[in-house]
Design a protein around this motif. Structure first.
Motif, PDB file in Angstrom:
ATOM      1  N   ALA A 133       0.836  -1.199   0.000  1.00 34.35           N
ATOM      2  CA  ALA A 133       0.000   0.000   0.000  1.00 34.35           C
ATOM      3  C   ALA A 133       0.868   1.244   0.000  1.00 34.35           C
ATOM      4  CB  ALA A 133      -0.918  -0.002   1.222  1.00 34.35           C
ATOM      5  N   THR A 134       0.353   2.296  -0.604  1.00 34.67           N
ATOM      6  CA  THR A 134       1.016   3.589  -0.612  1.00 34.67           C
ATOM      7  C   THR A 134      -0.047   4.649  -0.844  1.00 34.67           C
ATOM      8  OG1 THR A 134       2.875   4.854  -1.508  1.00 34.67           O
ATOM      9  CG2 THR A 134       1.569   3.581  -3.081  1.00 34.67           C
ATOM     10  N   THR A 135       0.384   5.885  -1.020  1.00 34.11           N
ATOM     11  CA  THR A 135      -0.548   6.974  -1.295  1.00 34.11           C
ATOM     12  C   THR A 135      -0.614   7.224  -2.797  1.00 34.11           C
ATOM     13  OG1 THR A 135       1.257   8.543  -0.927  1.00 34.11           O
ATOM     14  CG2 THR A 135      -0.178   8.065   0.942  1.00 34.11           C
ATOM     15  N   ALA A 136      -1.585   8.026  -3.205  1.00 25.31           N
ATOM     16  CA  ALA A 136      -1.800   8.267  -4.637  1.00 25.31           C
ATOM     17  C   ALA A 136      -0.568   8.871  -5.301  1.00 25.31           C
ATOM     18  CB  ALA A 136      -3.007   9.187  -4.834  1.00 25.31           C
ATOM     19  N   ALA A 137       0.198   9.678  -4.548  1.00 30.25           N
ATOM     20  CA  ALA A 137       1.383  10.318  -5.121  1.00 30.25           C
ATOM     21  C   ALA A 137       2.431   9.301  -5.553  1.00 30.25           C
ATOM     22  CB  ALA A 137       1.986  11.296  -4.109  1.00 30.25           C
ATOM     23  N   ASN A 138       2.416   8.124  -4.948  1.00 34.19           N
ATOM     24  CA  ASN A 138       3.404   7.087  -5.268  1.00 34.19           C
ATOM     25  C   ASN A 138       2.774   5.870  -5.946  1.00 34.19           C
ATOM     26  OD1 ASN A 138       5.975   8.166  -4.032  1.00 34.19           O
ATOM     27  ND2 ASN A 138       4.660   8.209  -2.229  1.00 34.19           N
ATOM     28  N   LYS A 139       1.593   6.068  -6.492  1.00 33.08           N
ATOM     29  CA  LYS A 139       0.881   4.948  -7.106  1.00 33.08           C
ATOM     30  C   LYS A 139       1.691   4.285  -8.210  1.00 33.08           C
ATOM     31  CE  LYS A 139      -3.537   3.767  -9.253  1.00 33.08           C
ATOM     32  NZ  LYS A 139      -4.878   4.305  -9.703  1.00 33.08           N
ATOM     33  N   SER A 140       2.499   5.058  -8.918  1.00 34.87           N
ATOM     34  CA  SER A 140       3.297   4.499 -10.019  1.00 34.87           C
ATOM     35  C   SER A 140       4.331   3.493  -9.537  1.00 34.87           C
ATOM     36  CB  SER A 140       3.999   5.623 -10.780  1.00 34.87           C
ATOM     37  OG  SER A 140       4.897   6.319  -9.939  1.00 34.87           O
ATOM     38  N   LYS A 141       4.666   3.528  -8.249  1.00 33.07           N
ATOM     39  CA  LYS A 141       5.664   2.602  -7.691  1.00 33.07           C
ATOM     40  C   LYS A 141       5.048   1.260  -7.299  1.00 33.07           C
ATOM     41  CE  LYS A 141       8.960   5.889  -7.191  1.00 33.07           C
ATOM     42  NZ  LYS A 141       8.223   7.154  -7.200  1.00 33.07           N
ATOM     43  N   LEU A 142       3.724   1.215  -7.241  1.00 34.10           N
ATOM     44  CA  LEU A 142       3.033   0.084  -6.620  1.00 34.10           C
ATOM     45  C   LEU A 142       3.332  -1.242  -7.304  1.00 34.10           C
ATOM     46  CD1 LEU A 142       1.180   0.004  -4.179  1.00 34.10           C
ATOM     47  CD2 LEU A 142      -0.781   0.137  -5.713  1.00 34.10           C
ATOM     48  N   ALA A 143       3.255  -1.280  -8.610  1.00 32.69           N
ATOM     49  CA  ALA A 143       3.436  -2.547  -9.330  1.00 32.69           C
ATOM     50  C   ALA A 143       4.840  -3.101  -9.135  1.00 32.69           C
ATOM     51  CB  ALA A 143       3.144  -2.348 -10.816  1.00 32.69           C
ATOM     52  N   ALA A 144       5.850  -2.236  -9.188  1.00 37.02           N
ATOM     53  CA  ALA A 144       7.229  -2.695  -9.022  1.00 37.02           C
ATOM     54  C   ALA A 144       7.478  -3.201  -7.609  1.00 37.02           C
ATOM     55  CB  ALA A 144       8.200  -1.560  -9.353  1.00 37.02           C
ATOM     56  N   VAL A 145       6.956  -2.488  -6.624  1.00 38.73           N
ATOM     57  CA  VAL A 145       7.146  -2.922  -5.232  1.00 38.73           C
ATOM     58  C   VAL A 145       6.450  -4.262  -4.999  1.00 38.73           C
ATOM     59  CG1 VAL A 145       6.741  -2.358  -2.809  1.00 38.73           C
ATOM     60  CG2 VAL A 145       7.426  -0.560  -4.399  1.00 38.73           C
ATOM     61  N   LEU A 146       5.242  -4.419  -5.534  1.00 38.76           N
ATOM     62  CA  LEU A 146       4.523  -5.688  -5.367  1.00 38.76           C
ATOM     63  C   LEU A 146       5.299  -6.837  -5.993  1.00 38.76           C
ATOM     64  CD1 LEU A 146       1.962  -7.213  -4.450  1.00 38.76           C
ATOM     65  CD2 LEU A 146       1.018  -6.747  -6.727  1.00 38.76           C
ATOM     66  N   ALA A 147       5.818  -6.643  -7.194  1.00 35.71           N
ATOM     67  CA  ALA A 147       6.555  -7.719  -7.863  1.00 35.71           C
ATOM     68  C   ALA A 147       7.782  -8.119  -7.059  1.00 35.71           C
ATOM     69  CB  ALA A 147       6.962  -7.267  -9.270  1.00 35.71           C
ATOM     70  N   GLU A 148       8.530  -7.133  -6.554  1.00 38.85           N
ATOM     71  CA  GLU A 148       9.710  -7.444  -5.742  1.00 38.85           C
ATOM     72  C   GLU A 148       9.317  -8.084  -4.415  1.00 38.85           C
ATOM     73  OE1 GLU A 148      12.652  -7.584  -6.557  1.00 38.85           O
ATOM     74  OE2 GLU A 148      12.941  -6.260  -8.260  1.00 38.85           O
ATOM     75  N   ALA A 149       8.218  -7.621  -3.828  1.00 35.14           N
ATOM     76  CA  ALA A 149       7.768  -8.189  -2.562  1.00 35.14           C
ATOM     77  C   ALA A 149       7.371  -9.648  -2.703  1.00 35.14           C
ATOM     78  CB  ALA A 149       6.605  -7.373  -2.006  1.00 35.14           C
ATOM     79  N   GLU A 150       6.724  -9.989  -3.805  1.00 30.45           N
ATOM     80  CA  GLU A 150       6.339 -11.381  -4.027  1.00 30.45           C
ATOM     81  C   GLU A 150       7.577 -12.272  -4.114  1.00 30.45           C
ATOM     82  OE1 GLU A 150       2.992 -12.962  -4.648  1.00 30.45           O
ATOM     83  OE2 GLU A 150       2.718 -11.284  -3.293  1.00 30.45           O
ATOM     84  N   ARG A 151       8.613 -11.786  -4.787  1.00 36.60           N
ATOM     85  CA  ARG A 151       9.863 -12.560  -4.859  1.00 36.60           C
ATOM     86  C   ARG A 151      10.539 -12.624  -3.500  1.00 36.60           C
ATOM     87  NH1 ARG A 151       9.950 -10.356 -10.258  1.00 36.60           N
ATOM     88  NH2 ARG A 151      10.848  -8.373  -9.557  1.00 36.60           N
ATOM     89  N   ALA A 152      10.528 -11.523  -2.774  1.00 38.19           N
ATOM     90  CA  ALA A 152      11.172 -11.491  -1.459  1.00 38.19           C
ATOM     91  C   ALA A 152      10.493 -12.429  -0.468  1.00 38.19           C
ATOM     92  CB  ALA A 152      11.169 -10.062  -0.916  1.00 38.19           C
ATOM     93  N   ALA A 153       9.180 -12.631  -0.618  1.00 38.50           N
ATOM     94  CA  ALA A 153       8.465 -13.515   0.302  1.00 38.50           C
ATOM     95  C   ALA A 153       9.013 -14.934   0.258  1.00 38.50           C
ATOM     96  CB  ALA A 153       6.973 -13.513  -0.029  1.00 38.50           C
ATOM     97  N   GLU A 154       9.425 -15.387  -0.918  1.00 39.54           N
ATOM     98  CA  GLU A 154       9.970 -16.736  -1.037  1.00 39.54           C
ATOM     99  C   GLU A 154      11.258 -16.884  -0.223  1.00 39.54           C
ATOM    100  OE1 GLU A 154      10.461 -17.701  -5.124  1.00 39.54           O
ATOM    101  OE2 GLU A 154       8.390 -17.237  -5.677  1.00 39.54           O
ATOM    102  N   VAL A 155      12.045 -15.820  -0.167  1.00 40.62           N
ATOM    103  CA  VAL A 155      13.285 -15.854   0.623  1.00 40.62           C
ATOM    104  C   VAL A 155      12.967 -15.719   2.108  1.00 40.62           C
ATOM    105  CG1 VAL A 155      15.484 -14.696   1.060  1.00 40.62           C
ATOM    106  CG2 VAL A 155      14.623 -14.910  -1.285  1.00 40.62           C
TER     107      VAL A 155
END
Length: 410
Positions: free
Chosen positions: A184-206
């Motif tokens: 989650a983030t604010t509207a000002a950083n909405k463009s970052k959301l997809a990249a953070v989610l993709a990295e977070a999904e990979r990080a969860a495996e570790v």
């Protein structure tokens, strides 16, 4: 990482059945009958009655939240009061986070403040999974009462440095949900959301590999903070050098918060692995690190390194600078102060990483995690844990780790 640990002692209660007849009055005290206030009633009766009425309103509100009924959720507020805007924002943020449990509880009696009533409410809540252990958040509320129905006029953010305010209390959030993570983030950083989610999904495996109690989080909750949010969420006031932290929020859950300032995509994956490993590896109630800071941060940086060889560890030059200045341990003094320079912070994390890496190289990752569990979860001394897990005295191993740090940085 700012964490807290509540230590609770559990008394032993022995129940004895008495065969002798007891006086009836002392065996079953007459309960207080709560009724709507009447002329001549004490103030306490009004407080008891009002608490019941407020709980009824909050119970209806909880049902509206869970079924997605915004109008029903806002019905708890006095029209045109400040509470309306706050509740509208919270409803939308909570729904975006996929709130799955919302359990209000009042233990205090409402206190009269002029024409209003003030009472703290604890909300046990879960996101995504309804079957989780709800994490509590305590929120101050103010009410007015007319025609026997209390209505909210103000909702104040949770005040604790650790507990609040939570992002959903004070910010309009945009949210992305993956298989294992909620970002989650604010509207000002909405463009970052997809990249953070993709990295977070990979990080969860570790991060899952470091769940020493065998139960990794069902979902990792990650909040990406802009500059204003970083200063406000969870009390702000972190050391200047902090890039992220994991904070225990009750119910065995952690929230991971990322500092969006200067957070380049090249380090996002490392930072997520580091902080999410805190969320998976630490006790659910948090942990006072202190002398064990090197171990907690060393394990998280081991995960962050992603299997890279020691020679490619990014903080190695700063460790070299530290060693060149005469550092020779001990590991218990590795934690940097709030005013430490950037290179000193980097070197401190490097000391923890290299010491943990050396233990892994000698004994294997599973033994290292068993040592971590004994020290951090079971609160055994490193001396006891080292003998039980590694079969060697800790002082000798400690000195060996210090020697390894110095040699790796030479």
């Amino acid at each position: 990482m700012v964490v807290a640990l509540a230590l609770c002692s559990v008394p032993v209660v022995v129940t004895v059945t008495l065969l002798a007849r007891q006086p009836r009055a002392s065996a079953s005290p007459t309960p207080v009958e709560v009724h709507s206030p009447r002329p001549g009633d004490p103030e306490s009766m009004t407080q008891l009655w009002l608490r019941e009425q407020i709980m009824a309103v909050l119970t209806q509100q909880a049902g509206a939240l869970l079924r997605g009924d915004e109008r029903g959720f806002l019905a708890a507020a006095e029209p045109k009061s400040a509470a309306v805007g706050v509740l509208r924002r919270q409803f939308r943020s909570l729904r975006a986070l996929k709130v799955a449990a919302w359990q209000p509880k009042i233990t205090d009696l409402p206190a009269r403040v002029g024409t209003e009533w003030r009472v703290p409410v604890t909300f046990g809540h879960c996101f995504v999974e309804s079957g989780c252990d709800p994490g509590p958040v305590r929120i101050e509320t103010r009410w007015v009462e007319g025609s026997g129905v209390p209505r909210l006029v103000a909702v104040q953010p949770s005040p604790s440095v650790q507990d609040g305010p939570r992002p959903w209390e004070v910010s309009d959030l945009v949210v992305a949900v993956g298989k294992r993570t909620v970002v989650a983030t604010t509207a000002a950083n909405k463009s970052k959301l997809a990249a953070v989610l993709a990295e977070a999904e990979r990080a969860a495996e570790v991060a899952d590999r470091y769940a020493v109690d065998g139960t990794p989080p069902h979902y990792y909750e990650i909040f990406y903070a802009g500059q204003a949010e970083w200063k406000r969420w969870y009390g702000g006031d972190r050391p200047e050098w902090t890039a992220g932290y994991a904070v225990p929020v009750g119910g065995g859950h952690y929230d991971v918060v990322l500092n969006g300032k200067d957070l380049h995509s090249t380090v996002l994956d490392d930072l997520l692995r580091h902080e999410m490993t805190h969320a998976s590896s630490l006790p659910g109630s948090g942990s006072r690190t202190g002398e064990n800071w090197w171990l907690v941060e060393g394990v998280a940086d081991l995960a962050a390194a992603g299997g890279r060889p020691v020679g490619r560890y990014e903080s190695l030059p700063d460790v070299q600078r530290l060693v060149a200045g005469g550092w020779n341990g001990p590991l218990t003094k590795a934690e940097p102060g709030a005013g430490a320079a950037d290179w000193q912070v980097s070197a401190a994390y490097g000391v923890g990483y290299l010491a943990v890496r050396h233990l892994v190289d000698r004994f294997g990752e599973q033994a290292l995690l068993a040592f971590f569990k004994a020290v951090i979860h079971e609160r055994k001394s490193p001396e006891q844990a080292s003998t039980e897990v590694f079969g060697e005295p800790w002082q000798a191993l400690h000195d060996d780790c210090v020697s390894y740090v110095r040699s790796a940085a030479s």
